[in-house]
Design a protein around this motif. Structure first.
Motif, PDB file in Angstrom:
ATOM      1  N   GLU A 252       0.815  -1.152  -0.035  1.00 32.63           N
ATOM      2  CA  GLU A 252      -0.031   0.046  -0.028  1.00 32.63           C
ATOM      3  C   GLU A 252       0.978   1.100   0.094  1.00 32.63           C
ATOM      4  O   GLU A 252       0.689   2.136  -0.714  1.00 32.63           O
ATOM      5  N   ALA A 253       2.008   1.353   0.855  1.00 32.73           N
ATOM      6  CA  ALA A 253       2.988   2.375   0.992  1.00 32.73           C
ATOM      7  C   ALA A 253       3.380   2.890  -0.399  1.00 32.73           C
ATOM      8  O   ALA A 253       3.556   3.953  -0.719  1.00 32.73           O
ATOM      9  N   ALA A 254       3.724   1.646  -1.125  1.00 36.16           N
ATOM     10  CA  ALA A 254       4.423   1.994  -2.546  1.00 36.16           C
ATOM     11  C   ALA A 254       3.507   2.948  -3.308  1.00 36.16           C
ATOM     12  O   ALA A 254       3.826   3.451  -4.055  1.00 36.16           O
ATOM     13  N   GLU A 255       2.126   2.425  -3.269  1.00 40.46           N
ATOM     14  CA  GLU A 255       1.157   3.165  -4.149  1.00 40.46           C
ATOM     15  C   GLU A 255       1.139   4.492  -3.879  1.00 40.46           C
ATOM     16  O   GLU A 255       0.950   5.384  -4.544  1.00 40.46           O
ATOM     17  N   MET A 256       1.122   4.486  -2.452  1.00 40.46           N
ATOM     18  CA  MET A 256       0.939   5.945  -1.794  1.00 40.46           C
ATOM     19  C   MET A 256       2.203   6.739  -2.245  1.00 40.46           C
ATOM     20  O   MET A 256       1.955   7.882  -2.693  1.00 40.46           O
ATOM     21  N   ARG A 264      11.553   7.014  -5.464  1.00 37.47           N
ATOM     22  CA  ARG A 264      12.745   6.351  -4.545  1.00 37.47           C
ATOM     23  C   ARG A 264      12.095   5.844  -3.518  1.00 37.47           C
ATOM     24  O   ARG A 264      12.489   4.880  -3.051  1.00 37.47           O
ATOM     25  N   ALA A 265      11.012   6.709  -3.021  1.00 32.67           N
ATOM     26  CA  ALA A 265      10.359   6.047  -1.869  1.00 32.67           C
ATOM     27  C   ALA A 265       9.647   4.868  -2.078  1.00 32.67           C
ATOM     28  O   ALA A 265       9.419   3.905  -1.257  1.00 32.67           O
ATOM     29  N   ALA A 266       8.933   4.894  -3.228  1.00 35.60           N
ATOM     30  CA  ALA A 266       7.994   3.689  -3.500  1.00 35.60           C
ATOM     31  C   ALA A 266       8.798   2.676  -3.798  1.00 35.60           C
ATOM     32  O   ALA A 266       8.707   1.332  -3.499  1.00 35.60           O
ATOM     33  N   ARG A 267      10.381   2.682  -4.318  1.00 32.17           N
ATOM     34  CA  ARG A 267      11.016   1.662  -4.683  1.00 32.17           C
ATOM     35  C   ARG A 267      11.297   0.911  -3.153  1.00 32.17           C
ATOM     36  O   ARG A 267      11.616  -0.058  -3.117  1.00 32.17           O
TER      37      ARG A 267
END
Length: 315
Positions: A252-256, A264-267
C-alpha cells in the motif's frame, strides 16, 4: 510564530493496567524541568491501584481515564489522539521514560519551527532492568537513520521532510514512536487507521509527509525506550503475523509514494529490505529451535513478492 511560553504538551500514555513500569513512566513526567505539560493515562486493562496512585501524586495536571471495554492497541492509541487538546501531543509508551529536559527541548524547537508537523527526539534504549541495552534492531536503526549535516549536528536538530525522509523511513523505520511530539492538528487529521498495529506509527509518519508535513529530528535523545521480549512487536515477530502486516502495508505504501510522485520512496517500500532481513534472522532462530512451521512462515515472508490477502479498516 507561536512563542515557546504559549506551547503546551499533552503527554498521553496508552496503558494496560497497573504495574511498576507504568509508575516509572509517570514519575519521569512528574520529574520534567519544564512544567508546561499535562499527563493523561488511558487504561485499556484492569486498572488495579493505578487510578488511586495517580490521585495520590496530588498534581492537577495528571488525569486517569479508563476504557469501559477493551479497545486494543490501535483504538486505544486513537482515543489518546481524540482526548488530546494541547498544541503538541506525545504518545508515550507505558514502560518508557522521558529524560528530564524532554518537555523543554520540544517546546523550544516547536516554537522555532512552526512548520514542523512532528518532532522526533530519539531515544536511549534500555532493557527490562532499566539499564542501557544494545540490540541488533537498534544497531540497524542507527545504520538506516537519515544523517544530519555538520551545522545541524552543532545546532542539535535538523528540519527535513518530503521524499528523502519518506524513503529513509521505508528503508528501515528508525524512529522511536514514543519519542515523537506531534502537532495536534495534523495528528488529528490523519490519526491511526484500523487494521494496523505494528506499522501504525510508520503509516502515520508517511501520510503526514505525503500531505506536505515536515519534521524536526533531534541529534540527542529525549527519552529512554524500553525494549524487551514482552513487547507486541517481539511477540508477533515470532508468529509471523508481524511480517504479514508489514508486507500488506508496504504494498500500500508503494502505491501511496507513487501517487505522491516519490519514485525512490516507492522503490524502498517495494523492497522493504530491513523487514525481509528481520524475517531471515527470526527464521534462523526458529530453525535452530526446530520450530519448522513458523520458520517456513518466516521464509515465505522474506522472499514474497506479493502482499498477503488482507482486509484493513479505514478512517
Amino acid at each position: 510564530m507561536t512563542s515557546g511560553a504559549q506551547l503546551g504538551i499533552d503527554i498521553m500514555v496508552p496503558a494496560f493496567g497497573d504495574g511498576a513500569l507504568v509508575r516509572e513512566t509517570v514519575g519521569s513526567v512528574l520529574a520534567q524541568r519544564d512544567p508546561h505539560w499535562r499527563l493523561t493515562v488511558i487504561d485499556d486493562g484492569v486498572g488495579g491501584g493505578l487510578e488511586a496512585w495517580l490521585t495520590e501524586q496530588g498534581d492537577e495536571r495528571v488525569r486517569y481515564l479508563a476504557n469501559p471495554t477493551r479497545l486494543g492497541i490501535n483504538r486505544n492509541f486513537q482515543r489518546c489522539v481524540d482526548e488530546a487538546a494541547a498544541d503538541l501531543v506525545v504518545l508515550l509508551g507505558s514502560d518508557d521514560r522521558l529524560l528530564p529536559d524532554f518537555v523543554g527541548r520540544v517546546r523550544d524547537v516547536a516554537a522555532q519551527c512552526p512548520e514542523a508537523a512532528f518532532i522526533h527526539t530519539g531515544a536511549v534504549v534500555i532493557g527490562d532492568d532499566g539499564q542501557v541495552a544494545t540490540t541488533l534492531v537498534d544497531r540497524v536503526k542507527r545504520l538506516t537513520k537519515l544523517p544530519a549535516g555538520a551545522a545541524d549536528r552543532e545546532r542539535g536538530w535538523q528540519l527535513t521532510g518530503g521524499e528523502p525522509l519518506a524513503a529513509s523511513l521505508l528503508g528501515g523505520n528508525w524512529m522511536y514512536f514514543p519519542s515523537v511530539a506531534f502537532r495536534r492538528d495534523p495528528l488529528r487529521r490523519h490519526g491511526f487507521r484500523e487494521g494496523y498495529d505494528i506499522v501504525l506509527d510508520l503509516d502515520l509518519y508517511l501520510r503526514i509527509l505525503a500531505d506536505g508535513g515536515r519534521a524536526v529530528l533531534f541529534t540527542e535523545p529525549g527519552i529512554e525506550y524500553r525494549r524487551h521480549a514482552a513487547s507486541l512487536s517481539s511477540a508477533t515477530a515470532d508468529t509471523g503475523s508481524r511480517f504479514d502486516e508489514e508486507r500488506a502495508y508496504f504494498a500500500e505504501a508503494a502505491e501511496m509514494m507513487t501517487a505522491a510522485g516519490w519514485p525512490r520512496a516507492a522503490r524502498a517500500a517495494r523492497v522493504h529490505w530491513t523487514s525481509r532481513l528481520h524475517a531471515v534472522a527470526k527464521m534462523s532462530a526458529l530453525l535452530a529451535a526446530r520450530r519448522w512451521r513458523p520458520a517456513g512462515t518466516m521464509l515465505r515472508g522474506a522472499i514474497a513478492t506479493k502482499p498477503p490477502a488482507r482486509t484493513t479498516g479505514g478512517r
